[in-house]
Design a protein around this motif. Structure first.
Motif, PDB file in Angstrom:
ATOM      1  N   LEU A  96       0.838  -1.200   0.000  1.00  0.00           N
ATOM      2  CA  LEU A  96       0.000   0.000   0.000  1.00  0.00           C
ATOM      3  C   LEU A  96       0.872   1.247   0.000  1.00  0.00           C
ATOM      4  N   PRO A  97       0.351   2.377  -0.481  1.00  0.00           N
ATOM      5  CA  PRO A  97       1.140   3.622  -0.452  1.00  0.00           C
ATOM      6  C   PRO A  97       1.412   4.052   0.982  1.00  0.00           C
ATOM      7  N   PRO A  98       2.449   4.847   1.208  1.00  0.00           N
ATOM      8  CA  PRO A  98       2.767   5.274   2.584  1.00  0.00           C
ATOM      9  C   PRO A  98       1.693   6.173   3.164  1.00  0.00           C
ATOM     10  N   LEU A  99       1.619   6.207   4.502  1.00  0.00           N
ATOM     11  CA  LEU A  99       0.662   7.085   5.178  1.00  0.00           C
ATOM     12  C   LEU A  99       1.054   8.535   4.928  1.00  0.00           C
ATOM     13  N   ARG A 100       0.066   9.363   4.605  1.00  0.00           N
ATOM     14  CA  ARG A 100       0.339  10.759   4.271  1.00  0.00           C
ATOM     15  C   ARG A 100      -0.383  11.727   5.197  1.00  0.00           C
ATOM     16  N   GLY A 101      -0.769  11.258   6.366  1.00  0.00           N
ATOM     17  CA  GLY A 101      -1.380  12.153   7.346  1.00  0.00           C
ATOM     18  C   GLY A 101      -2.881  12.293   7.207  1.00  0.00           C
ATOM     19  N   ILE A 102      -3.473  11.703   6.162  1.00  0.00           N
ATOM     20  CA  ILE A 102      -4.923  11.757   5.985  1.00  0.00           C
ATOM     21  C   ILE A 102      -5.430  10.321   5.937  1.00  0.00           C
ATOM     22  N   GLU A 103      -6.175   9.928   6.948  1.00  0.00           N
ATOM     23  CA  GLU A 103      -6.691   8.573   7.010  1.00  0.00           C
ATOM     24  C   GLU A 103      -8.111   8.542   6.441  1.00  0.00           C
ATOM     25  N   HIS A 104      -8.348   7.622   5.532  1.00  0.00           N
ATOM     26  CA  HIS A 104      -9.669   7.498   4.917  1.00  0.00           C
ATOM     27  C   HIS A 104     -10.564   6.652   5.811  1.00  0.00           C
ATOM     28  N   GLN A 105     -11.782   7.078   5.964  1.00  0.00           N
ATOM     29  CA  GLN A 105     -12.746   6.272   6.697  1.00  0.00           C
ATOM     30  C   GLN A 105     -14.135   6.490   6.109  1.00  0.00           C
ATOM     31  N   ILE A 106     -14.988   5.482   6.270  1.00  0.00           N
ATOM     32  CA  ILE A 106     -16.362   5.551   5.777  1.00  0.00           C
ATOM     33  C   ILE A 106     -17.278   5.735   6.978  1.00  0.00           C
ATOM     34  N   ASP A 107     -17.969   6.857   7.019  1.00  0.00           N
ATOM     35  CA  ASP A 107     -18.869   7.154   8.142  1.00  0.00           C
ATOM     36  C   ASP A 107     -20.279   6.691   7.804  1.00  0.00           C
ATOM     37  N   PHE A 108     -20.859   5.892   8.705  1.00  0.00           N
ATOM     38  CA  PHE A 108     -22.222   5.400   8.524  1.00  0.00           C
ATOM     39  C   PHE A 108     -23.226   6.334   9.195  1.00  0.00           C
ATOM     40  N   ILE A 109     -24.455   6.307   8.715  1.00  0.00           N
ATOM     41  CA  ILE A 109     -25.544   7.062   9.336  1.00  0.00           C
ATOM     42  C   ILE A 109     -25.752   6.511  10.747  1.00  0.00           C
ATOM     43  N   PRO A 110     -25.772   7.381  11.761  1.00  0.00           N
ATOM     44  CA  PRO A 110     -25.935   6.887  13.142  1.00  0.00           C
ATOM     45  C   PRO A 110     -27.202   6.044  13.298  1.00  0.00           C
ATOM     46  N   GLY A 111     -27.062   4.901  13.953  1.00  0.00           N
ATOM     47  CA  GLY A 111     -28.195   4.014  14.201  1.00  0.00           C
ATOM     48  C   GLY A 111     -28.500   3.049  13.085  1.00  0.00           C
ATOM     49  N   ALA A 112     -27.799   3.161  11.950  1.00  0.00           N
ATOM     50  CA  ALA A 112     -28.065   2.263  10.822  1.00  0.00           C
ATOM     51  C   ALA A 112     -27.520   0.869  11.130  1.00  0.00           C
ATOM     52  N   SER A 113     -28.258  -0.138  10.694  1.00  0.00           N
ATOM     53  CA  SER A 113     -27.821  -1.511  10.931  1.00  0.00           C
ATOM     54  C   SER A 113     -26.764  -1.886   9.893  1.00  0.00           C
ATOM     55  N   ILE A 114     -25.743  -2.591  10.346  1.00  0.00           N
ATOM     56  CA  ILE A 114     -24.638  -2.982   9.470  1.00  0.00           C
ATOM     57  C   ILE A 114     -25.118  -4.084   8.526  1.00  0.00           C
ATOM     58  N   PRO A 115     -24.968  -3.899   7.217  1.00  0.00           N
ATOM     59  CA  PRO A 115     -25.447  -4.929   6.277  1.00  0.00           C
ATOM     60  C   PRO A 115     -24.507  -6.132   6.243  1.00  0.00           C
ATOM     61  N   ASN A 116     -25.101  -7.305   6.201  1.00  0.00           N
ATOM     62  CA  ASN A 116     -24.346  -8.542   6.016  1.00  0.00           C
ATOM     63  C   ASN A 116     -25.073  -9.347   4.951  1.00  0.00           C
ATOM     64  N   ARG A 117     -24.593  -9.238   3.732  1.00  0.00           N
ATOM     65  CA  ARG A 117     -25.252  -9.876   2.606  1.00  0.00           C
ATOM     66  C   ARG A 117     -24.698 -11.277   2.389  1.00  0.00           C
ATOM     67  N   THR A 135      -5.889 -14.236  -3.467  1.00  0.00           N
ATOM     68  CA  THR A 135      -4.540 -14.616  -3.049  1.00  0.00           C
ATOM     69  C   THR A 135      -3.494 -13.709  -3.694  1.00  0.00           C
ATOM     70  N   GLU A 136      -3.687 -13.403  -4.971  1.00  0.00           N
ATOM     71  CA  GLU A 136      -2.750 -12.516  -5.676  1.00  0.00           C
ATOM     72  C   GLU A 136      -2.726 -11.131  -5.051  1.00  0.00           C
ATOM     73  N   LEU A 137      -3.905 -10.591  -4.724  1.00  0.00           N
ATOM     74  CA  LEU A 137      -3.977  -9.269  -4.106  1.00  0.00           C
ATOM     75  C   LEU A 137      -3.357  -9.267  -2.712  1.00  0.00           C
ATOM     76  N   LEU A 138      -3.559 -10.372  -1.956  1.00  0.00           N
ATOM     77  CA  LEU A 138      -2.950 -10.483  -0.628  1.00  0.00           C
ATOM     78  C   LEU A 138      -1.427 -10.543  -0.729  1.00  0.00           C
ATOM     79  N   ASP A 139      -0.915 -11.326  -1.687  1.00  0.00           N
ATOM     80  CA  ASP A 139       0.533 -11.463  -1.863  1.00  0.00           C
ATOM     81  C   ASP A 139       1.181 -10.137  -2.242  1.00  0.00           C
ATOM     82  N   LYS A 140       0.495  -9.341  -3.070  1.00  0.00           N
ATOM     83  CA  LYS A 140       1.040  -8.049  -3.476  1.00  0.00           C
ATOM     84  C   LYS A 140       0.887  -6.981  -2.400  1.00  0.00           C
ATOM     85  N   GLY A 141       0.065  -7.257  -1.385  1.00  0.00           N
ATOM     86  CA  GLY A 141      -0.114  -6.294  -0.301  1.00  0.00           C
ATOM     87  C   GLY A 141      -1.145  -5.232  -0.585  1.00  0.00           C
TER      88      GLY A 141
END
Length: 200
Positions: A96-117, A135-141
């Motif tokens: 993965l690229p190096p950390l650049r001081g900005i962490e990405h995160q996905i914010d959910f609507i408060p109280g929303a149920s987590i989907p498990n499809r 497996t290929e994606l895991l090996d490449k990191g």
């Protein structure tokens, strides 16, 4: 560094983003209904090069036809592509690229149920191909084992060359995601703005 000067690129402020999008919307309305072509012919490119003006060229190249493409381009463009050939490697670096001081995160609507499809049903061939790609994606990191309580489905889509493209179905997650206050501009809008500035 450019011409001996250090240039630092900074993101736009929220107000600048709003002004930029408003200006883009007005410019788009002006040219709406007119036929626009974002492709340049070889004659147009040669004319721009001979005018001694600053020119930006977006070139789509096929790795298989790279040598043929160079032969059909002006010498100045071919030498430029060869000079910066290391910028466009055939394989991207592992990890993965190096950390650049900005962490990405996905914010959910408060109280929303987590989907498990549930997982999509696959035949043995598709299951084997999925395992190979993961497996290929895991090996490449590029990916790592998820610790998220949210589960989304993955499916394979056939490509024109007969191989498979892995697609992640994130529609359930998108429905409970808080949308960005300042959406990312669409590519079509950015190209329209580039054309307007170039002709203005």
């Amino acid at each position: 560094m450019h011409e001996g000067k250090k240039i630092t690129l900074a993101p736009l402020t929220p107000s600048q983003v709003q002004e930029d999008q408003e200006r883009l919307r007005k410019n788009t309305e002006k040219v709406r209904g007119k036929k626009m072509n974002v492709y340049g012919s070889s004659k147009e490119i040669r004319k721009c090069l001979s005018s001694q003006q600053f020119v930006l060229i977006l070139l789509f190249k096929d790795h298989c036809l790279l040598s043929e493409t160079h032969c059909n381009l002006p010498a100045s463009i071919s030498s430029l592509l060869q000079e910066f050939e290391d910028v466009f490697p055939d394989e991207t670096p592992k990890g993965l690229p190096p950390l650049r001081g900005i962490e990405h995160q996905i914010d959910f609507i408060p109280g929303a149920s987590i989907p498990n499809r549930p997982a999509y049903r696959n035949n043995p061939e598709e299951t084997k191909e999925l395992q190979r790609q993961v497996t290929e994606l895991l090996d490449k990191g590029y990916i790592r084992e998820s610790l998220s309580p949210c589960a989304v489905s993955v499916l394979l889509v056939p490509k024109k060359d007969g191989s498979w493209r892995m697609c992640v179905d994130c529609r359930a997650v998108n429905q409970i995601t808080i949308k960005y206050r300042h959406p990312i501009p669409r590519l079509d809008d950015m190209l329209d703005e580039l054309i307007l500035e170039g002709s203005g």
